[in-house]
Design an enzyme around this catalytic site. Structure first.
Site, mmCIF file in Angstrom:
data_model
loop_
_atom_site.group_PDB
_atom_site.id
_atom_site.type_symbol
_atom_site.label_atom_id
_atom_site.label_comp_id
_atom_site.label_asym_id
_atom_site.label_seq_id
_atom_site.Cartn_x
_atom_site.Cartn_y
_atom_site.Cartn_z
ATOM 1 N N LYS A 159 0.304 3.365 -3.030
ATOM 2 C CA LYS A 159 -0.965 4.036 -3.335
ATOM 3 C C LYS A 159 -0.867 5.548 -3.541
ATOM 4 O O LYS A 159 -1.394 6.073 -4.538
ATOM 5 C CB LYS A 159 -1.987 3.711 -2.240
ATOM 6 C CG LYS A 159 -2.386 2.219 -2.225
ATOM 7 C CD LYS A 159 -3.269 1.892 -1.043
ATOM 8 C CE LYS A 159 -3.788 0.461 -1.066
ATOM 9 N NZ LYS A 159 -4.533 0.108 0.170
ATOM 10 N N TYR A 200 -4.750 4.483 7.756
ATOM 11 C CA TYR A 200 -6.071 3.839 7.858
ATOM 12 C C TYR A 200 -6.759 4.204 9.189
ATOM 13 O O TYR A 200 -6.784 5.380 9.554
ATOM 14 C CB TYR A 200 -5.934 2.312 7.721
ATOM 15 C CG TYR A 200 -5.183 1.912 6.499
ATOM 16 C CD1 TYR A 200 -3.948 1.288 6.578
ATOM 17 C CD2 TYR A 200 -5.673 2.220 5.227
ATOM 18 C CE1 TYR A 200 -3.239 0.945 5.438
ATOM 19 C CE2 TYR A 200 -4.966 1.870 4.082
ATOM 20 C CZ TYR A 200 -3.759 1.246 4.207
ATOM 21 O OH TYR A 200 -3.038 0.917 3.082
ATOM 22 N N TYR A 226 -2.920 -3.084 -10.344
ATOM 23 C CA TYR A 226 -2.856 -2.853 -8.887
ATOM 24 C C TYR A 226 -2.026 -3.944 -8.210
ATOM 25 O O TYR A 226 -1.162 -3.653 -7.366
ATOM 26 C CB TYR A 226 -4.271 -2.807 -8.313
ATOM 27 C CG TYR A 226 -4.305 -2.791 -6.812
ATOM 28 C CD1 TYR A 226 -4.649 -3.946 -6.090
ATOM 29 C CD2 TYR A 226 -3.964 -1.645 -6.094
ATOM 30 C CE1 TYR A 226 -4.657 -3.946 -4.706
ATOM 31 C CE2 TYR A 226 -3.982 -1.624 -4.702
ATOM 32 C CZ TYR A 226 -4.317 -2.781 -4.018
ATOM 33 O OH TYR A 226 -4.314 -2.785 -2.643
ATOM 34 N N VAL A 284 1.539 -3.511 4.003
ATOM 35 C CA VAL A 284 1.581 -4.807 4.704
ATOM 36 C C VAL A 284 2.891 -5.556 4.453
ATOM 37 O O VAL A 284 3.145 -6.581 5.076
ATOM 38 C CB VAL A 284 0.385 -5.710 4.338
ATOM 39 C CG1 VAL A 284 -0.900 -5.198 4.942
ATOM 40 C CG2 VAL A 284 0.261 -5.946 2.851
ATOM 41 N N SER A 330 0.802 -1.234 0.000
ATOM 42 C CA SER A 330 0.000 0.000 0.000
ATOM 43 C C SER A 330 0.825 1.269 0.000
ATOM 44 O O SER A 330 0.291 2.357 -0.227
ATOM 45 C CB SER A 330 -0.943 0.018 1.199
ATOM 46 O OG SER A 330 -2.021 -0.852 0.953
HETATM 47 O O1 DON Z 1 -4.530 -5.186 -1.636
HETATM 48 C C1 DON Z 1 -3.995 -5.564 -0.587
HETATM 49 O O2 DON Z 1 -4.630 -6.018 0.366
HETATM 50 C C2 DON Z 1 -2.469 -5.413 -0.489
HETATM 51 N N1 DON Z 1 -1.870 -5.545 -1.798
HETATM 52 C C3 DON Z 1 -2.113 -4.067 0.075
HETATM 53 C C4 DON Z 1 -2.695 -3.794 1.437
HETATM 54 C C5 DON Z 1 -1.806 -2.961 2.321
HETATM 55 O O3 DON Z 1 -0.612 -2.848 2.118
HETATM 56 C C6 DON Z 1 -2.453 -2.348 3.529
HETATM 57 N N2 DON Z 1 -1.522 -1.516 4.246
HETATM 58 N N3 DON Z 1 -1.248 -1.649 5.422
#
Ligand code: DON
Length: 334
Positions: A85, A259, A207, A277, A82
């Site tokens: 993003k 978040y 994505y 993550v 993320s």
């Molecule tokens: O789409 C997802 O769930 C992961 N590729 C990215 C989520 C993420 O990194 C949330 N951040 N803490």
């Protein structure tokens, strides 16, 4: 105060380079303090991410004059997830302009988890570009004649921020594409409301690839320093983002980047930031530096537990909170 009227940290960084840097001593103290913190768990909902070493912990700072101070596992590669993003949203803004992007993506914090299957009932838009829904909508707004051109443009965008051309971790990409059912549900819900186009299968793939770009902590600090430096990479001098959109990225990183921890983060740390993550956190001190941490042990909100502690301590030590008054800024202890 420093003799040039700047802050003590600016003077500290401006005068001292390399191993002798007192800031490195501070980073080493913070790294030592939190390297054995055993809170959280490595992400496993994307199976390939579970291979991360929970002991990894790196910290890096890059200043707007291009100085890099780093400690620990600052060169260990991990997937951006993320953290990608805000940078891809920046592409969407440059490709389409602020007004059009706002018809598809809001800028409102949700207080919900990053993967919430929810849209703003008043507008049918995803609340903001930092949650998965908004990020998928941003990916759909990145222009190109086909997925290959769009992905190549994305890699080129990251090169400008990082000063080197990154690669995609194909194992993580495949793992995420195979298990990304929740994101597919989010994407098709947005298709139903016209927030993404019929090319959303390609945009989902875009994505998954953007999230699988491999970076390290020092890269991430330079990306943060580029935003701190009005969109210009302070090491290469190359512009990565139109300066008129730097404001957009920093303000939404400040309100939404962590978040459902964004409120506490803005209160306790007080810097525009983003987490991922894969274990990364980037924080931006506007006009001064980028701060990055990497540790894959995540708290219940999907933010790096050690990274949050390290960023909070750095902000407190040097009075970096964006609303910290000059009178409240603390002396840098050498
Ligand atoms: O789409 C997802 O769930 C992961 N590729 C990215 C989520 C993420 O990194 C949330 N951040 N803490």
């Amino acid at each position: 105060m420093a003799d040039n009227g700047g802050t003590d940290l600016d003077a500290l960084l401006g005068k001292v380079r390399g191993a002798a840097s007192p800031l490195r001593a501070v980073l080493r103290e913070i790294h030592t303090k939190y390297k054995d913190l055993d809170e959280g768990a490595v992400a496993n909902y994307i199976p390939e991410l579970a291979r991360a070493n929970p002991k990894w912990f790196g910290i890096a700072v890059v200043t707007v004059d291009g100085t890099t101070i780093e400690i620990g596992d600052s060169k260990e590669l991990f997937t951006i997830q993320s953290l990608s993003k805000p940078f891809v949203w920046g592409m969407a803004l440059e490709d389409n302009g602020r007004d059009h992007v706002e018809t598809k993506i809001g800028v409102e914090p949700t207080g919900d988890a990053f993967n919430s299957i929810v849209l703003d009932e008043a507008t049918n838009r995803p609340f903001n570009p930092m949650v998965n829904a908004g990020a998928i909508a941003a990916a759909d707004l990145v222009k190109g004649k086909d997925i290959s051109e769009r992905v190549n443009r994305m890699i080129e965008m990251f090169r400008k921020y990082m000063g080197r051309t990154p690669v995609i971790d194909t194992a993580v990409y495949t793992s995420e594409r195979t298990t990304g059912h929740r994101n597919r549900a989010i994407a098709h819900m947005m298709l139903n409301f016209g927030m993404v186009t019929e090319r959303v299968p390609d945009s989902l793939d875009f994505y998954f690839q953007q999230c699988s770009v491999l970076i390290h902590c020092a890269d991430l600090a330079l990306m943060g320093a580029t935003l701190a430096n009005d969109g210009v990479n302070p090491v290469t001098g190359e512009r990565a983002l139109d300066s008129k959109y730097v404001r957009d990225l920093l303000s939404v990183m400040y309100t939404c980047g962590m978040y459902d921890f964004s409120g506490e983060w803005s209160y306790r740390v007080g810097l525009p930031a983003k987490s991922g993550v894969g274990g990364g956190i980037v924080a931006v001190v506007p006009g001064r530096m980028g701060i990055a941490t990497f540790s894959p042990l995540l708290d219940a909100r999907g933010n790096s537990a050690r990274g949050i502690k390290a960023c909070q301590e750095l902000a407190e030590r040097f009075g970096l909170h964006v609303f910290e008054s000059a009178a409240q800024r603390k002396e840098v202890v050498v």
